[in-house]
Design a protein around this motif. Structure first.
Motif, PDB file in Angstrom:
ATOM      1  N   SER A 194      18.223  61.867 100.112  1.00 44.74           N
ATOM      2  CA  SER A 194      17.284  61.110 100.833  1.00 44.74           C
ATOM      3  C   SER A 194      15.892  61.023 100.169  1.00 44.74           C
ATOM      4  N   SER A 195      15.617  61.028  99.166  1.00 41.29           N
ATOM      5  CA  SER A 195      14.127  60.063  98.314  1.00 41.29           C
ATOM      6  C   SER A 195      15.329  58.172  97.715  1.00 41.29           C
ATOM      7  N   GLY A 196      16.249  58.984  97.918  1.00 43.62           N
ATOM      8  CA  GLY A 196      17.023  57.638  97.742  1.00 43.62           C
ATOM      9  C   GLY A 196      17.203  57.089  98.945  1.00 43.62           C
ATOM     10  N   HIS A 197      17.820  57.040  99.874  1.00 42.50           N
ATOM     11  CA  HIS A 197      17.421  56.668 100.862  1.00 42.50           C
ATOM     12  C   HIS A 197      15.996  56.015 101.710  1.00 42.50           C
ATOM     13  N   LEU A 198      15.274  56.619 100.907  1.00 43.64           N
ATOM     14  CA  LEU A 198      13.998  56.290 101.566  1.00 43.64           C
ATOM     15  C   LEU A 198      12.702  55.053 100.844  1.00 43.64           C
ATOM     16  N   ILE A 199      13.676  55.070  99.583  1.00 41.01           N
ATOM     17  CA  ILE A 199      12.822  54.548  98.718  1.00 41.01           C
ATOM     18  C   ILE A 199      13.624  52.930  99.575  1.00 41.01           C
ATOM     19  N   LEU A 200      14.767  52.890  99.798  1.00 38.41           N
ATOM     20  CA  LEU A 200      15.750  52.030  99.675  1.00 38.41           C
ATOM     21  C   LEU A 200      15.163  51.409 100.718  1.00 38.41           C
ATOM     22  N   LEU A 201      15.469  52.427 102.009  1.00 41.84           N
ATOM     23  CA  LEU A 201      14.219  51.534 102.909  1.00 41.84           C
ATOM     24  C   LEU A 201      13.103  50.662 103.290  1.00 41.84           C
ATOM     25  N   SER A 202      11.724  51.140 102.170  1.00 46.86           N
ATOM     26  CA  SER A 202      10.792  49.633 102.007  1.00 46.86           C
ATOM     27  C   SER A 202      11.383  48.659 100.529  1.00 46.86           C
ATOM     28  N   GLN A 203      12.471  49.283 100.094  1.00 47.13           N
ATOM     29  CA  GLN A 203      12.796  48.207  99.220  1.00 47.13           C
ATOM     30  C   GLN A 203      13.553  46.878  99.637  1.00 47.13           C
ATOM     31  N   VAL A 204      14.370  47.297 100.538  1.00 46.18           N
ATOM     32  CA  VAL A 204      15.400  46.244 101.225  1.00 46.18           C
ATOM     33  C   VAL A 204      15.323  45.933 102.254  1.00 46.18           C
ATOM     34  N   THR A 205      13.760  45.836 102.770  1.00 46.29           N
ATOM     35  CA  THR A 205      13.626  45.989 103.883  1.00 46.29           C
ATOM     36  C   THR A 205      12.239  45.428 104.363  1.00 46.29           C
ATOM     37  N   SER A 206      11.641  44.798 105.609  1.00 43.19           N
ATOM     38  CA  SER A 206      10.715  44.454 105.239  1.00 43.19           C
ATOM     39  C   SER A 206       9.240  45.505 105.946  1.00 43.19           C
ATOM     40  N   LEU A 207       9.928  46.427 106.269  1.00 39.78           N
ATOM     41  CA  LEU A 207       8.857  47.731 106.139  1.00 39.78           C
ATOM     42  C   LEU A 207       7.941  48.339 105.437  1.00 39.78           C
ATOM     43  N   PRO A 208       6.943  48.581 105.159  1.00 35.94           N
ATOM     44  CA  PRO A 208       6.043  49.254 103.808  1.00 35.94           C
ATOM     45  C   PRO A 208       6.314  50.787 103.682  1.00 35.94           C
ATOM     46  N   ASP A 209       6.373  50.909 102.415  1.00 32.40           N
ATOM     47  CA  ASP A 209       6.211  52.964 102.500  1.00 32.40           C
ATOM     48  C   ASP A 209       5.873  53.122 102.817  1.00 32.40           C
ATOM     49  N   GLN A 210       6.066  54.047 103.514  1.00 33.19           N
ATOM     50  CA  GLN A 210       5.637  55.190 104.536  1.00 33.19           C
ATOM     51  C   GLN A 210       4.575  56.232 103.726  1.00 33.19           C
ATOM     52  N   GLY A 211       4.212  56.150 102.866  1.00 34.55           N
ATOM     53  CA  GLY A 211       3.328  56.512 102.013  1.00 34.55           C
ATOM     54  C   GLY A 211       3.395  57.926 102.200  1.00 34.55           C
ATOM     55  N   LEU A 212       2.191  58.795 101.025  1.00 37.75           N
ATOM     56  CA  LEU A 212       2.630  60.732 100.654  1.00 37.75           C
ATOM     57  C   LEU A 212       2.887  61.113 102.125  1.00 37.75           C
ATOM     58  N   ALA A 213       1.651  60.915 103.069  1.00 39.60           N
ATOM     59  CA  ALA A 213       1.271  61.707 104.140  1.00 39.60           C
ATOM     60  C   ALA A 213       2.357  62.468 105.513  1.00 39.60           C
ATOM     61  N   ILE A 214       2.988  61.632 105.058  1.00 42.99           N
ATOM     62  CA  ILE A 214       5.012  60.601 105.845  1.00 42.99           C
ATOM     63  C   ILE A 214       5.655  61.424 104.669  1.00 42.99           C
ATOM     64  N   ASP A 215       5.790  60.910 103.488  1.00 42.65           N
ATOM     65  CA  ASP A 215       6.577  61.912 102.944  1.00 42.65           C
ATOM     66  C   ASP A 215       6.161  63.886 103.568  1.00 42.65           C
ATOM     67  N   VAL A 216       5.322  64.120 102.787  1.00 39.23           N
ATOM     68  CA  VAL A 216       4.857  65.402 102.833  1.00 39.23           C
ATOM     69  C   VAL A 216       5.439  65.973 104.421  1.00 39.23           C
ATOM     70  N   ALA A 217       4.701  65.810 105.573  1.00 37.62           N
ATOM     71  CA  ALA A 217       5.194  65.382 107.440  1.00 37.62           C
ATOM     72  C   ALA A 217       6.729  65.737 106.873  1.00 37.62           C
ATOM     73  N   VAL A 218       7.771  65.127 106.656  1.00 44.95           N
ATOM     74  CA  VAL A 218       8.954  64.846 107.155  1.00 44.95           C
ATOM     75  C   VAL A 218       9.459  65.991 106.134  1.00 44.95           C
ATOM     76  N   HIS A 219       9.019  66.261 104.596  1.00 43.69           N
ATOM     77  CA  HIS A 219       9.907  67.774 103.804  1.00 43.69           C
ATOM     78  C   HIS A 219       9.141  68.709 104.899  1.00 43.69           C
ATOM     79  N   VAL A 220       8.067  68.784 105.763  1.00 41.09           N
ATOM     80  CA  VAL A 220       7.431  69.794 106.268  1.00 41.09           C
ATOM     81  C   VAL A 220       8.751  70.248 107.369  1.00 41.09           C
TER      82      VAL A 220
END
Length: 267
Positions: free
Chosen positions: A23-49
């Motif tokens: 999952s972490s690999g896919h989320l890192i790729l989302l920001s690196q291979v698209t124009s979308l910004p990194d989602q940030g720590l807060a959203i990271d924690v939220a989706v893990h919750v």
């Protein structure tokens, strides 16, 4: 964050957290291979919750047992099944917690967040999963989980701090190598995710609290809800399929994605 971006991050996290595809690999790729910004720590924690809620609901009986056994486990009274399960999960979580602290303090994690690293780990650990799954016997069940095997699986889990490895995938690899059945390998990997997600969430929350505001809390709540639903669906489907299907389809996906990423990285 835009609602579409929140939805995308939550769905990716929910669908891939418990599948052996990282999952972490896919989320890192989302920001690196698209124009979308990194989602940030807060959203990271939220989706893990959200995914934490899904695995607790799916394995409610076992999760309830482990939580009930925590007081006795912490005081060294391992005289009940609940306390034994709680202690096994604690033992299995210690290596990855220590490894995560080291990477956070040293800053090495940020150095590993690259397309090339994820490409290589997708392929190499995918092949490792296939090898362990095809070559190992299926003779052990969850009742054979001992303090020794819990520690060994915990050491395997520590490798998951490398992006693209897949926490569930590497634990399943270790469990299959030890001779656990496919279904019980996945179940133990899922149970091990509960304290691991709690530990990583607590670690990240220290930084999140500093930047919290009402808008961020709203975005985080939406992300948690979406990831919960996606994770519960993915977990239910995988556990059912494992009664008749091997891990090979996930390995094929990992190798194909990894090869694509290496082409992108070295082009």
């Amino acid at each position: 964050m835009a609602l579409f971006h929140i939805f995308l991050v939550a769905i990716i996290q929910g669908l891939t957290e418990f599948l052996p595809v990282s999952s972490s690999g896919h989320l890192i790729l989302l920001s690196q291979v698209t124009s979308l910004p990194d989602q940030g720590l807060a959203i990271d924690v939220a989706v893990h919750v959200g995914t934490l809620g899904a695995v607790i609901i799916y394995f409610w009986k076992d999760a309830k047992s482990a939580f009930a056994g925590l007081p006795r486990a912490f005081t060294g009274r391992i005289d009940t099944d609940d306390a034994r399960l709680a202690l096994l999960l604690i033992i299995a979580t210690l290596p990855v917690t220590l490894a995560g602290l080291i990477l956070k303090v040293t800053g090495l994690y940020d150095m590993l967040r690259s397309v090339a690293v994820i490409g290589w780990t997708m392929i190499l650990f995918g092949i490792a999963l296939w090898w362990a799954d095809q070559r190992s016997e299926q003779v052990k069940t969850e009742t054979d989980w001992s303090f020794q095997t819990a520690l060994k699986m915990g050491l395997w889990q520590a490798l998951a701090i490398i992006p693209g490895t897949s926490r569930s995938g590497i634990v399943i690899t270790g469990a299959r190598h030890l001779g656990f059945t496919r279904h019980d390998s996945a179940k133990l990997a899922m149970l091990m995710s509960i304290p691991t997600i709690i530990a990583s969430g607590a670690l990240l929350s220290v930084d999140v609290i500093r930047e919290a505001d009402l808008a961020l809390a709203r975005d985080a709540s939406i992300a948690a809800a979406f990831s919960f639903v996606a994770a519960l669906l993915a977990l239910t489907l995988m556990m059912r399929l494992l009664r008749s299907v091997s891990f090979t389809p996930y390995v094929i996906y990992r190798v194909a994605l990894g090869a694509t990423l290496l082409i992108i990285a070295y082009a």
